[in-house]
Structures are given as C-alpha cells and as structure tokens.
Design a protein around this motif. Structure first.
Motif, PDB file in Angstrom:
ATOM      1  N   LEU A 101      28.043  60.852  20.972  1.00 52.38           N
ATOM      2  CA  LEU A 101      29.354  60.390  20.520  1.00 52.38           C
ATOM      3  C   LEU A 101      30.364  60.638  21.631  1.00 52.38           C
ATOM      4  O   LEU A 101      30.576  61.770  22.045  1.00 52.38           O
ATOM      5  N   PHE A 102      30.953  59.549  22.098  1.00 56.98           N
ATOM      6  CA  PHE A 102      31.989  59.600  23.137  1.00 56.98           C
ATOM      7  C   PHE A 102      33.339  59.392  22.459  1.00 56.98           C
ATOM      8  O   PHE A 102      33.467  58.538  21.579  1.00 56.98           O
ATOM      9  N   TRP A 103      34.338  60.151  22.889  1.00 52.01           N
ATOM     10  CA  TRP A 103      35.689  60.016  22.354  1.00 52.01           C
ATOM     11  C   TRP A 103      36.635  59.802  23.522  1.00 52.01           C
ATOM     12  O   TRP A 103      36.830  60.703  24.342  1.00 52.01           O
ATOM     13  N   PHE A 104      37.183  58.611  23.600  1.00 54.74           N
ATOM     14  CA  PHE A 104      38.183  58.279  24.613  1.00 54.74           C
ATOM     15  C   PHE A 104      39.538  58.348  23.911  1.00 54.74           C
ATOM     16  O   PHE A 104      40.066  57.343  23.437  1.00 54.74           O
ATOM     17  N   LYS A 105      40.084  59.568  23.814  1.00 50.93           N
ATOM     18  CA  LYS A 105      41.214  59.808  22.915  1.00 50.93           C
ATOM     19  C   LYS A 105      42.479  59.071  23.305  1.00 50.93           C
ATOM     20  O   LYS A 105      43.227  58.656  22.435  1.00 50.93           O
ATOM     21  N   GLU A 106      42.738  58.901  24.590  1.00 48.90           N
ATOM     22  CA  GLU A 106      43.985  58.240  24.983  1.00 48.90           C
ATOM     23  C   GLU A 106      44.006  56.773  24.592  1.00 48.90           C
ATOM     24  O   GLU A 106      45.069  56.186  24.443  1.00 48.90           O
ATOM     25  N   ALA A 107      42.851  56.176  24.405  1.00 52.13           N
ATOM     26  CA  ALA A 107      42.767  54.773  23.976  1.00 52.13           C
ATOM     27  C   ALA A 107      42.428  54.659  22.492  1.00 52.13           C
ATOM     28  O   ALA A 107      42.328  53.557  21.963  1.00 52.13           O
ATOM     29  N   GLY A 108      42.230  55.799  21.810  1.00 54.39           N
ATOM     30  CA  GLY A 108      41.867  55.770  20.403  1.00 54.39           C
ATOM     31  C   GLY A 108      40.503  55.143  20.156  1.00 54.39           C
ATOM     32  O   GLY A 108      40.301  54.450  19.175  1.00 54.39           O
ATOM     33  N   ARG A 109      39.561  55.442  21.030  1.00 54.78           N
ATOM     34  CA  ARG A 109      38.242  54.813  20.946  1.00 54.78           C
ATOM     35  C   ARG A 109      37.139  55.853  20.798  1.00 54.78           C
ATOM     36  O   ARG A 109      37.201  56.914  21.423  1.00 54.78           O
ATOM     37  N   THR A 110      36.127  55.512  20.004  1.00 52.56           N
ATOM     38  CA  THR A 110      34.900  56.295  19.972  1.00 52.56           C
ATOM     39  C   THR A 110      33.719  55.336  20.096  1.00 52.56           C
ATOM     40  O   THR A 110      33.803  54.173  19.705  1.00 52.56           O
ATOM     41  N   VAL A 111      32.640  55.862  20.658  1.00 49.08           N
ATOM     42  CA  VAL A 111      31.390  55.113  20.764  1.00 49.08           C
ATOM     43  C   VAL A 111      30.271  56.049  20.329  1.00 49.08           C
ATOM     44  O   VAL A 111      30.147  57.153  20.848  1.00 49.08           O
ATOM     45  N   ARG A 112      29.484  55.590  19.346  1.00 47.21           N
ATOM     46  CA  ARG A 112      28.289  56.331  18.942  1.00 47.21           C
ATOM     47  C   ARG A 112      27.071  55.528  19.388  1.00 47.21           C
ATOM     48  O   ARG A 112      26.971  54.327  19.140  1.00 47.21           O
ATOM     49  N   ILE A 113      26.151  56.216  20.056  1.00 45.80           N
ATOM     50  CA  ILE A 113      24.905  55.611  20.520  1.00 45.80           C
ATOM     51  C   ILE A 113      23.758  56.421  19.923  1.00 45.80           C
ATOM     52  O   ILE A 113      23.703  57.637  20.115  1.00 45.80           O
ATOM     53  N   THR A 114      22.855  55.764  19.214  1.00 44.43           N
ATOM     54  CA  THR A 114      21.758  56.449  18.533  1.00 44.43           C
ATOM     55  C   THR A 114      20.430  55.811  18.917  1.00 44.43           C
ATOM     56  O   THR A 114      20.348  54.593  19.051  1.00 44.43           O
ATOM     57  N   GLY A 115      19.407  56.656  19.072  1.00 49.31           N
ATOM     58  CA  GLY A 115      18.087  56.128  19.369  1.00 49.31           C
ATOM     59  C   GLY A 115      17.081  57.222  19.663  1.00 49.31           C
ATOM     60  O   GLY A 115      17.355  58.408  19.497  1.00 49.31           O
ATOM     61  N   GLY A 116      15.922  56.787  20.110  1.00 49.71           N
ATOM     62  CA  GLY A 116      14.875  57.712  20.500  1.00 49.71           C
ATOM     63  C   GLY A 116      15.190  58.340  21.856  1.00 49.71           C
ATOM     64  O   GLY A 116      15.964  57.792  22.642  1.00 49.71           O
ATOM     65  N   VAL A 117      14.594  59.485  22.099  1.00 47.65           N
ATOM     66  CA  VAL A 117      14.817  60.223  23.346  1.00 47.65           C
ATOM     67  C   VAL A 117      13.476  60.473  24.015  1.00 47.65           C
ATOM     68  O   VAL A 117      12.493  60.801  23.355  1.00 47.65           O
ATOM     69  N   GLN A 118      13.447  60.294  25.338  1.00 48.24           N
ATOM     70  CA  GLN A 118      12.234  60.589  26.100  1.00 48.24           C
ATOM     71  C   GLN A 118      12.568  61.469  27.296  1.00 48.24           C
ATOM     72  O   GLN A 118      13.670  61.416  27.826  1.00 48.24           O
ATOM     73  N   GLU A 119      11.594  62.279  27.679  1.00 51.33           N
ATOM     74  CA  GLU A 119      11.725  63.075  28.894  1.00 51.33           C
ATOM     75  C   GLU A 119      11.542  62.170  30.095  1.00 51.33           C
ATOM     76  O   GLU A 119      10.662  61.306  30.096  1.00 51.33           O
ATOM     77  N   LEU A 120      12.349  62.374  31.120  1.00 54.25           N
ATOM     78  CA  LEU A 120      12.148  61.675  32.384  1.00 54.25           C
ATOM     79  C   LEU A 120      11.290  62.564  33.281  1.00 54.25           C
ATOM     80  O   LEU A 120      11.084  63.746  32.994  1.00 54.25           O
ATOM     81  N   GLY A 121      10.797  62.030  34.372  1.00 53.73           N
ATOM     82  CA  GLY A 121       9.825  62.730  35.211  1.00 53.73           C
ATOM     83  C   GLY A 121      10.354  63.965  35.918  1.00 53.73           C
ATOM     84  O   GLY A 121      11.560  64.205  36.031  1.00 53.73           O
ATOM     85  N   ARG A 122       9.419  64.740  36.420  1.00 50.09           N
ATOM     86  CA  ARG A 122       9.721  65.992  37.110  1.00 50.09           C
ATOM     87  C   ARG A 122      10.617  65.756  38.327  1.00 50.09           C
ATOM     88  O   ARG A 122      11.559  66.507  38.582  1.00 50.09           O
ATOM     89  N   GLU A 123      10.336  64.705  39.086  1.00 47.49           N
ATOM     90  CA  GLU A 123      11.121  64.406  40.294  1.00 47.49           C
ATOM     91  C   GLU A 123      12.579  64.088  39.936  1.00 47.49           C
ATOM     92  O   GLU A 123      13.505  64.598  40.566  1.00 47.49           O
TER      93      GLU A 123
END
Length: 186
Positions: A101-123
């Motif tokens: 959940l992102f809150w851009f308070k000066e513009a009165g905006r929020t963004v919610r992003i939902t989904g699956g999560v994966q690990e990225l590689g060691r490098e």
C-alpha cells in the motif's frame, strides 16, 4: 466527544488542490498508472514516495503490516527485500502472498497492489544488499530480494467531499480488466 476526538476531527484531511482521476482516461495497464503516480510524487518532492506498507499473513490468518521501501519494478514484479530469518520472510514462506500500500499524501492518492510473492535469485539479492547504506563489504547470505507479482491494483484518488474515486484493475485470462469500485464513501 473526547478531547482527542475533537482534535482529530479538526485536522485537515486532504490538501486543498487535489488532482482528479478520470477512469475513462486511465491507461489500460495499471503499471503505467502506477508509474505515472509515483513519478508525480517524486516530481512533487514528496518524502519517501517509494515507501509502502507491506501486509503479509501469519499461519493463523492474522494480517501483519510493516513499512518497507520499493526497490525496483521490472518484468519480475515489484521488488522489496528483508532478512530470510525475519518474520515477514517466514510468513511469505508459508503463505507467499502480500499486499503493498502506497500513500502519496500530498496528492491524496493511495495505491494497493496485491498478488503472489516469489524469491529472486541469490545474485540479485546480493546486489541489493551491496546497495544498502549499511553495507560493510561483506556478503549477507541471509538477505533476500523478493518480487510481488501483481494480480490486483486499486487506485484511490481522494476528493474533498469524501466521495473518492476508486479504480480497480484485476488480472484475468485476457489481461487486465478495470472498473470503478463502488462503495458508499467512494
């Protein structure tokens, strides 16, 4: 009413000059709208526009949220990192789903992003570790870079009258579908 309640009700909710969200003119891709809103926040000089609340779920179904920094966005997804031994990593190992959940308070905006999560590689994880201000030249095998793969976006643009505009994007078999979220408060 309590004194605190009176004080809280007297606080201004939103800046006087809010942008508008016209759903008919919104891009077909939620990634484009997110990039635009994040860019607007950066250009406006908003402090930590890449800061977001990450919500995960405990084994018993209890949601848990904390504040993190968005590290990158690419074809792998929306990146964040933490120690593999952290509670959030343990929660993601059991239930690999999250919301940002992102809150851009000066513009009165929020963004919610939902989904699956994966690990990225060691490098990739080590490169992320080396970019941290606390990096001391030593590798950290406990450091893990993750990517959230979006399945849902909700963009909320606040309005003074509290009839906020909420635009939702859902990932379907044919790609992103968008529509207004109808609630009594917007």
């Amino acid at each position: 009413m309590t004194t605190l309640r009176n004080r809280l009700r007297a606080l201004p909710s939103f800046p006087a000059d809010l942008p508008e969200l016209d759903p008919d003119r919104a891009p077909a891709s939620p990634h484009d709208l997110f990039a635009s809103w994040l860019g607007d926040a950066i250009e406006a000089g908003e402090r930590q526009p890449h800061g977001m609340t990450l919500a995960t779920v405990r084994d018993d179904g209890t949601p848990v949220a904390r504040t993190l920094i968005l590290k990158d966005v690419d074809t792998d997804g929306y990146h964040f990192s933490t120690h593999r031994s952290s509670r959030k990593s343990q929660q993601l190992a059991t239930i690999p789903r999250a919301s940002m959940l992102f809150w851009f308070k000066e513009a009165g905006r929020t963004v919610r992003i939902t989904g699956g999560v994966q690990e990225l590689g060691r490098e990739a994880s080590e490169r992320d570790w080396q970019g941290r201000p606390s990096y001391d030249g030593e590798p950290n095998p406990d450091w893990q870079l993750y990517a959230l793969l979006p399945e849902e976006f909700e963009f909320m643009q606040a309005r003074e009258d509290r009839h906020h505009t909420r635009l939702e994007y859902l990932l379907g078999a044919a790609g992103w579908e968008r529509g207004l979220v109808r609630t009594p408060a917007g």
